[in-house]
Design an enzyme around this catalytic site. Structure first.
Site, mmCIF file in Angstrom:
data_model
loop_
_atom_site.group_PDB
_atom_site.id
_atom_site.type_symbol
_atom_site.label_atom_id
_atom_site.label_comp_id
_atom_site.label_asym_id
_atom_site.label_seq_id
_atom_site.Cartn_x
_atom_site.Cartn_y
_atom_site.Cartn_z
ATOM 1 N N ASN A 32 -3.559 12.391 -12.808
ATOM 2 C CA ASN A 32 -3.590 10.932 -12.811
ATOM 3 C C ASN A 32 -5.059 10.530 -12.906
ATOM 4 O O ASN A 32 -5.764 10.478 -11.901
ATOM 5 C CB ASN A 32 -2.949 10.373 -11.542
ATOM 6 C CG ASN A 32 -2.929 8.852 -11.522
ATOM 7 O OD1 ASN A 32 -3.537 8.192 -12.362
ATOM 8 N ND2 ASN A 32 -2.251 8.281 -10.536
ATOM 9 N N ARG A 97 -0.194 11.044 -16.282
ATOM 10 C CA ARG A 97 0.179 9.637 -16.153
ATOM 11 C C ARG A 97 -0.637 8.847 -17.172
ATOM 12 O O ARG A 97 -1.866 8.933 -17.208
ATOM 13 C CB ARG A 97 -0.130 9.129 -14.751
ATOM 14 C CG ARG A 97 0.188 7.646 -14.583
ATOM 15 C CD ARG A 97 -0.507 7.052 -13.378
ATOM 16 N NE ARG A 97 -0.216 5.636 -13.246
ATOM 17 C CZ ARG A 97 -1.066 4.741 -12.750
ATOM 18 N NH1 ARG A 97 -2.257 5.117 -12.334
ATOM 19 N NH2 ARG A 97 -0.729 3.472 -12.652
ATOM 20 N N HIS A 186 4.012 0.499 -13.045
ATOM 21 C CA HIS A 186 4.572 1.258 -11.916
ATOM 22 C C HIS A 186 5.957 1.806 -12.259
ATOM 23 O O HIS A 186 6.761 2.080 -11.379
ATOM 24 C CB HIS A 186 4.685 0.399 -10.638
ATOM 25 C CG HIS A 186 3.382 -0.075 -10.098
ATOM 26 N ND1 HIS A 186 3.245 -1.305 -9.479
ATOM 27 C CD2 HIS A 186 2.161 0.490 -10.056
ATOM 28 C CE1 HIS A 186 1.992 -1.474 -9.095
ATOM 29 N NE2 HIS A 186 1.311 -0.389 -9.434
ATOM 30 N N ARG A 247 -5.587 -8.863 -6.798
ATOM 31 C CA ARG A 247 -5.115 -9.592 -7.972
ATOM 32 C C ARG A 247 -4.301 -10.808 -7.545
ATOM 33 O O ARG A 247 -3.550 -10.759 -6.574
ATOM 34 C CB ARG A 247 -4.259 -8.694 -8.869
ATOM 35 C CG ARG A 247 -4.980 -7.487 -9.405
ATOM 36 C CD ARG A 247 -4.046 -6.630 -10.239
ATOM 37 N NE ARG A 247 -4.605 -5.302 -10.437
ATOM 38 C CZ ARG A 247 -3.878 -4.196 -10.478
ATOM 39 N NH1 ARG A 247 -2.557 -4.255 -10.330
ATOM 40 N NH2 ARG A 247 -4.459 -3.028 -10.668
ATOM 41 N N GLU A 390 5.604 9.602 -7.396
ATOM 42 C CA GLU A 390 5.378 9.520 -8.833
ATOM 43 C C GLU A 390 4.998 10.873 -9.423
ATOM 44 O O GLU A 390 5.394 11.204 -10.544
ATOM 45 C CB GLU A 390 4.292 8.490 -9.123
ATOM 46 C CG GLU A 390 4.689 7.066 -8.753
ATOM 47 C CD GLU A 390 3.541 6.090 -8.827
ATOM 48 O OE1 GLU A 390 3.398 5.444 -9.875
ATOM 49 O OE2 GLU A 390 2.792 5.978 -7.833
#
Length: 404
Positions: A32, A97, A186, A247, A390
């Site tokens: 990742n 990823r 995601h 965010r 993940e």
């Protein structure tokens, strides 16, 4: 670098089990590559055991490594020191990823030169992430050119959402020209958690409707009908949707024009404001929910407001996605905040009893490491805490393609 796990079993280090196209090799390395870090996990898919995990951080910063290429070589050297080198015959494939797959990549894909070129074309849609993902792929191919390299895309799980949910109501010629639509992110987590929630209920995923709330520093919601995503909160970029650590999430687009015309801010300044200086951080100066909870306990009004704005947005999406699905069988909380903040879980669902949602306060307060139900007995809608994984999901997809 830090290594978090080591459960190596070297009794079959050469990989002697039948593994199809992998020649008996059963290890998968998951990479990742983020904007300033490289996380990795090495898994033995024969028993889905983690052999090692770690992270190289502060890439390009003072005191850190120079670039992603150096970071990956450092990770490779660290694994080799522990007898888990990338030159091992037990290594079957490398899974990567990749944040943005656009409309081109809707499922895990074996990396070829053509595929890599297509991923590079998507850089304008994810300028902070795809370049790092691409570097990770290139370096891994250099280190082991003989291995199958697989790209697993954050956007892929959301590629099934209908056009009515994917389209923004702007001129279609402009939207098509610049690739403007809802992609969602995601996705690997949402896919894993929705399936794991069905398993927790002892039901076939194809028969279960789930609202997944992935709540970390980045946060997103999805509506999953029978294992298929039909709506999600993030959009063209990961900025849209829920309130996040830094965010803003949903905001009137005209705010951007106002800040430019009245505030005299440049495009880059507004981008920085909405992505890095907003959300919880912008509301109260902290983006860690634990710190916000501590400050709320001391009577900090800014922290309380930040918390209330955060859970209000969550509640809105739960209600909206209930309408989208028509029938909700379960709501699943995952990721750092979702898995660990009992206060967020109960506040986000407070007042939704009319929708069949009833949280058991005692179950909700109990900390645990595995999937668990926190809804009250007899609640029409199950409420669950389901840790995401993940890396395991990426490893499964990678191993399946490597064996094909």
């Amino acid at each position: 670098m830090t290594d978090a796990t080591d459960t190596t079993d070297t009794t079959d280090a050469s990989g002697t089990g039948g593994a199809g196209g992998t020649g008996g090799a059963t290890w998968v390395l998951v990479l990742n590559s983020g904007s300033s870090s490289v996380k990795y996990q090495l898994l033995d898919m024969a028993g889905e055991r983690r052999l090692a995990s770690g992270v190289v951080e502060r890439i390009g910063e003072e005191g850190g490594v120079a670039d992603h290429a150096e970071a990956l070589r450092q990770a490779s050297a660290e694994l080799k020191e522990r007898g888990l080198g990338l030159d091992s015959p037990a290594l079957a494939a490398v899974g990567h990823r990749v944040v943005h797959g656009g409309t081109r990549f809707t499922e895990p894909t074996v990396v070829t030169d053509e595929v890599l070129a297509e991923i590079e074309k998507l850089v304008p849609l994810a300028p902070l992430h795809n370049p790092a993902n691409i570097t990770g792929i290139k370096v891994a191919r250099e280190l082991r050119p003989d291995l199958t390299q697989v790209a697993v895309f954050d956007t892929a799980f959301h590629s099934t959402i209908p056009e009515a949910a994917a389209r923004y109501a702007i001129d279609t010629s402009v939207a098509d020209r610049f690739g403007i639509r809802r992609y969602g992110f995601h996705g690997t987590s949402h896919a894993y958690v929705s399936a794991a929630t069905a398993a927790l209920l002892g039901r076939d995923p194809a028969q279960v409707n789930v609202i997944v709330l992935h709540l970390g520093n980045g946060a997103s919601a999805s509506a999953v009908r029978g294992g298929v995503c039909v709506d999600t909160s993030m959009g063209l970029t990961p900025l849209e949707g829920l309130v996040m650590g830094t965010r803003s999430g949903d905001i009137d687009p005209a705010v951007v024009f106002h800040l430019e015309r009245v505030g005299g801010m440049s495009t880059d300044e507004i981008d920085t404001l909405l992505n890095k200086r907003s959300g919880l951080l912008g509301l109260c100066g902290a983006n860690d929910m634990r710190e916000i909870g501590r400050r709320m306990g001391e009577g900090d009004e800014a922290a309380r407001l930040a918390f209330d704005v955060y859970v209000h947005r969550l509640r809105r999406y739960v209600g909206a996605f209930t309408a989208v699905l028509g029938r909700v069988d379960a709501i699943a909380f995952t990721a750092g905040v979702g898995e660990n903040s009992a206060a967020v879980r109960v506040a986000a669902l407070d007042g939704l009893e009319a929708l069949g949602i009833h949280v058991d306060p005692v179950r909700n307060a109990v900390r645990g490491s595995g999937p668990r139900l926190i809804s009250a007995d007899g609640s029409p809608v199950a409420v669950a805490v389901v840790p995401t994984d993940e890396e395991l999901a990426i490893a499964r997809d990678t191993y399946a393609l490597a064996r094909a």
